[in-house]
Scaffold this motif. Structure first.
Motif, PDB file in Angstrom:
ATOM      1  N   ASN A 488       0.810  -1.213   0.000  1.00  0.00           N
ATOM      2  CA  ASN A 488       0.000   0.000   0.000  1.00  0.00           C
ATOM      3  C   ASN A 488       0.849   1.271   0.000  1.00  0.00           C
ATOM      4  O   ASN A 488       0.528   2.255   0.647  1.00  0.00           O
ATOM      5  N   THR A 489       1.966   1.237  -0.769  1.00  0.00           N
ATOM      6  CA  THR A 489       2.806   2.419  -0.937  1.00  0.00           C
ATOM      7  C   THR A 489       2.979   2.691  -2.430  1.00  0.00           C
ATOM      8  O   THR A 489       2.645   1.845  -3.269  1.00  0.00           O
ATOM      9  N   GLU A 490       3.522   3.851  -2.739  1.00  0.00           N
ATOM     10  CA  GLU A 490       3.727   4.207  -4.162  1.00  0.00           C
ATOM     11  C   GLU A 490       4.595   3.198  -4.896  1.00  0.00           C
ATOM     12  O   GLU A 490       4.236   2.781  -6.009  1.00  0.00           O
ATOM     13  N   TYR A 493       2.399   0.156  -5.646  1.00  0.00           N
ATOM     14  CA  TYR A 493       1.462   0.407  -6.745  1.00  0.00           C
ATOM     15  C   TYR A 493       2.190   0.345  -8.092  1.00  0.00           C
ATOM     16  O   TYR A 493       1.668  -0.209  -9.071  1.00  0.00           O
ATOM     17  N   ARG A 494       3.384   0.940  -8.127  1.00  0.00           N
ATOM     18  CA  ARG A 494       4.149   0.942  -9.372  1.00  0.00           C
ATOM     19  C   ARG A 494       4.524  -0.481  -9.787  1.00  0.00           C
ATOM     20  O   ARG A 494       4.434  -0.839 -10.962  1.00  0.00           O
ATOM     21  N   THR A 515      -8.372   5.972 -11.604  1.00  0.00           N
ATOM     22  CA  THR A 515      -8.010   6.360 -10.242  1.00  0.00           C
ATOM     23  C   THR A 515      -9.088   7.296  -9.703  1.00  0.00           C
ATOM     24  O   THR A 515      -9.833   7.913 -10.470  1.00  0.00           O
ATOM     25  N   ASP A 528      -4.174   4.880  -1.227  1.00  0.00           N
ATOM     26  CA  ASP A 528      -3.814   6.292  -1.121  1.00  0.00           C
ATOM     27  C   ASP A 528      -3.845   6.934  -2.507  1.00  0.00           C
ATOM     28  O   ASP A 528      -3.001   6.622  -3.360  1.00  0.00           O
ATOM     29  N   SER A 531      -0.566   8.679  -4.025  1.00  0.00           N
ATOM     30  CA  SER A 531       0.474   7.689  -4.320  1.00  0.00           C
ATOM     31  C   SER A 531       0.135   6.897  -5.575  1.00  0.00           C
ATOM     32  O   SER A 531       1.023   6.575  -6.386  1.00  0.00           O
ATOM     33  N   MET A 532      -1.145   6.595  -5.768  1.00  0.00           N
ATOM     34  CA  MET A 532      -1.543   5.871  -6.977  1.00  0.00           C
ATOM     35  C   MET A 532      -1.334   6.737  -8.213  1.00  0.00           C
ATOM     36  O   MET A 532      -0.914   6.243  -9.274  1.00  0.00           O
ATOM     37  N   SER A 534       0.935   9.075  -8.563  1.00  0.00           N
ATOM     38  CA  SER A 534       2.391   9.096  -8.807  1.00  0.00           C
ATOM     39  C   SER A 534       2.846   7.802  -9.469  1.00  0.00           C
ATOM     40  O   SER A 534       3.675   7.820 -10.397  1.00  0.00           O
ATOM     41  N   ALA A 535       2.305   6.681  -9.005  1.00  0.00           N
ATOM     42  CA  ALA A 535       2.657   5.390  -9.596  1.00  0.00           C
ATOM     43  C   ALA A 535       2.200   5.309 -11.045  1.00  0.00           C
ATOM     44  O   ALA A 535       2.907   4.754 -11.902  1.00  0.00           O
TER      45      ALA A 535
END
Length: 568
Positions: A488-490, A493-494, A515, A528, A531-532, A534-535
């Motif tokens: 559950n972090t950027e 997700y990436r 998103t 988040d 963060s999504m 950004s990913a």
């Protein structure tokens, strides 16, 4: 006379619940599971229209990790009823009636007709049974298959009568096809049948019949498990006992007091405090009566008598099923329901045998409990339909009664909403899915995959898939992020967007991504949004369109170059 009275009760129960569905489900939202299952039914129906019987069979067999029985049956009656919302509830309603009739027949075999009427009243008024009859879920069909298997095992008299052995095997085989988690209850019935076949003196013939029943059950289950077994195994181990299970609960283990408390809370949540107390008191009484019988009589003869009794399969199922539920952190939706008829019969038997005064008071107690549960569920507009809860030591806030249905509980889980969503609100949520389906087609992604980078309750992969099936007659690949499984972090997700490592679908080759800007309707644990985003940018996606959500947030569509998004 008794048969006609029983049929009258069943018809009245059917009429009350059908009226409720017409008034309060037609045109309302589906929860995320209902949307997925209804989409499966439409997919099966569409396959039958396009390719006939062969296409229908292929669609049913390729249902993946979701059990195929409910959507398969629904897709068939769609030929007569059409594919409207109300028509979707035909199978759950009929399953509810079947469960009532099976409970009566089984209880009659255990302790006679008066006892059967009391057991029937408990099951017919159980809030979880009524709630599931008004929801497009797998719980009621699974309960019917389980109870039918017990009934035919009892009728076979310890697998001594061949004409009941084959139906027993058929219904055991149908249990996994009715609900994936019902596989956890199969060992209880298999063990009950094996013990009843092995204990008598004519065990040789009975064990042959056991082998026949096992072969029939395995053959029926293989229809679906052979093509989907690997995925089902991963699903059960992941969501039942793996790290994904923690999304649904934290406590597990037979010797874990927290797990017992949590399961009791779940029983109260599903069936209300009055039913739960009656069932628990009866189960304790049944244990006391059984232990007393063994201690005060010839132990060997008493045990043989217990094994041969019509109550034994239900008792062993409740014991094994209880262990299965206790040892998984996944508390799911209505996991107890396949056990409820057996729990009711076993509990009432315990109270019947505990003391003569209890036997006399039991019909009155059951009538009061039944009325207390049933009246709030007759009509959503009644003042009694509002949730009534009490605070209890250890258990905390516990439901006494609740007349709401799936849409009200789904949209406002911890609230007091007893009104259907307005027509305008429902139309706005449907419009989001219609817009999304149009975007998938416009960006040439019908043959590719479209990822969901959030987990909204009312706009998600299942509601979009349902719209795709309504519009095009077939679905598309829709992987959805799983914070528990994927992280559950950027960076997590990436990694999900660029490499295939998810049970929820391959997002590495997606050309479209949705998103959201907020988390108000999200399932826990929540994604988040920044963060999504950004990913998405780091994974080569570019924003191409936005659409407002009725809750005040908005959804963004992203696109990245992929062969699946190139016009053919």
């Amino acid at each position: 006379m008794n048969t006609w009275v029983l049929l009258g009760v069943a018809v009245a129960w059917l009429a009350v619940n059908f009226r409720w569905i017409v008034l309060y489900r037609d045109g309302q939202v589906f929860d995320i599971d209902e949307a997925g299952y209804f989409g499966m039914a439409l997919n099966n129906h569409g396959a039958a229209l396009r390719d006939g019987v062969v296409g229908w069979v292929e669609a049913v067999e390729s249902s993946g990790i979701q059990a195929p029985l409910l959507p398969a049956l629904t897709s068939l009656h769609f030929f007569a009823t059409g594919t409207g919302t109300v028509a979707a509830f035909v199978v759950p309603l009929v399953a509810g009636v079947a469960l009532i009739l099976l409970t009566h027949a089984l209880a009659n075999r255990v302790a006679g007709r008066p006892f059967a009427w009391i057991a029937t009243a408990i099951v017919a008024t159980a809030p979880g049974v009524i709630y599931e009859a008004r929801a497009y879920h797998f719980a009621l069909p699974a309960a019917v298959m389980t109870t039918a298997a017990i009934y035919f095992l009892v009728r076979s008299e310890g697998l001594s009568k061949l004409k009941f052995v084959v139906p027993f095997g058929v219904f055991v085989g149908l249990m996994p096809l009715s609900r994936t988690m019902a596989i956890a209850f199969v060992p209880g019935l298999v063990l009950a049948a094996l013990i009843q076949a092995a204990v008598p003196h004519d065990r040789k013939k009975r064990l042959k019949y056991f082998a026949l029943a096992a072969a029939v059950g395995a053959g029926v289950a293989a229809i679906w498990l052979v093509p989907n077994g690997v995925g089902v195994f991963k699903y059960l181990t992941g969501f039942g006992y793996g790290k994904q299970s923690v999304e649904f609960g934290q406590d597990a283990g037979v010797f874990n007091p927290g797990a017992w408390v949590e399961r009791l809370r779940l029983l109260i949540l599903d069936h209300g405090l009055p039913h739960a107390l009656l069932l628990c008191a009866g189960l304790v009484a049944a244990i006391v009566v059984a232990v007393t019988k063994v201690r005060t009589g010839p132990a060997k003869d008493t045990l043989r008598s217990m094994v041969a009794s019509a109550l034994f399969p239900s008792a062993l199922l409740v014991a094994e099923g209880g262990v299965a539920v206790l040892t998984s952190k996944n508390t799911g939706t209505a996991f107890f329901l396949p056990l409820i008829p057996s729990m009711a019969i076993l509990a009432l038997w315990g109270l019947y045998r505990a003391h003569r005064s209890l036997r006399k008071a039991l019909p009155v107690a059951v009538a009061l409990v039944g009325l207390l549960a049933l009246v709030p569920m007759v009509d959503l507009r009644l003042p009694t339909a509002h949730p009534w809860e009490v605070d209890l030591p250890v258990l905390g806030s516990s439901k006494v009664t609740d007349g709401r249905g799936a849409p009200q509980v789904y949209v406002d889980p911890g609230g007091q909403v007893t009104e259907p969503l307005s027509v305008e609100t429902v139309r706005e949520w449907r419009a989001v899915s219609e817009w999304a389906a149009g975007q998938v087609a416009e960006h040439h992604a019908l043959s590719g995959a479209t990822a969901f980078g959030f987990r909204d309750r009312l706009f998600n992969i299942n509601t979009l898939q349902l719209e795709m099936l309504r519009r095009f007659g077939y679905g598309v690949a829709l992987p959805q992020v799983s914070p528990t499984e994927n992280g559950n972090t950027e960076p997590d997700y990436r990694a999900w967007l660029t490499s295939y490592r998810s049970n929820s679908g391959d997002a590495s080759k997606t050309c479209l991504l949705f998103t959201a800007t907020g988390t108000v309707n999200e399932f826990e644990p929540k994604v988040d949004p920044p963060s999504m985003v950004s990913a998405a940018m780091a994974s080569g996606f570019m924003p191409v369109a936005t659409h407002p959500l009725p809750n005040g947030w908005s959804v963004t569509l992203w696109k990245r170059p992929q062969p699946t998004c190139v016009p053919s």
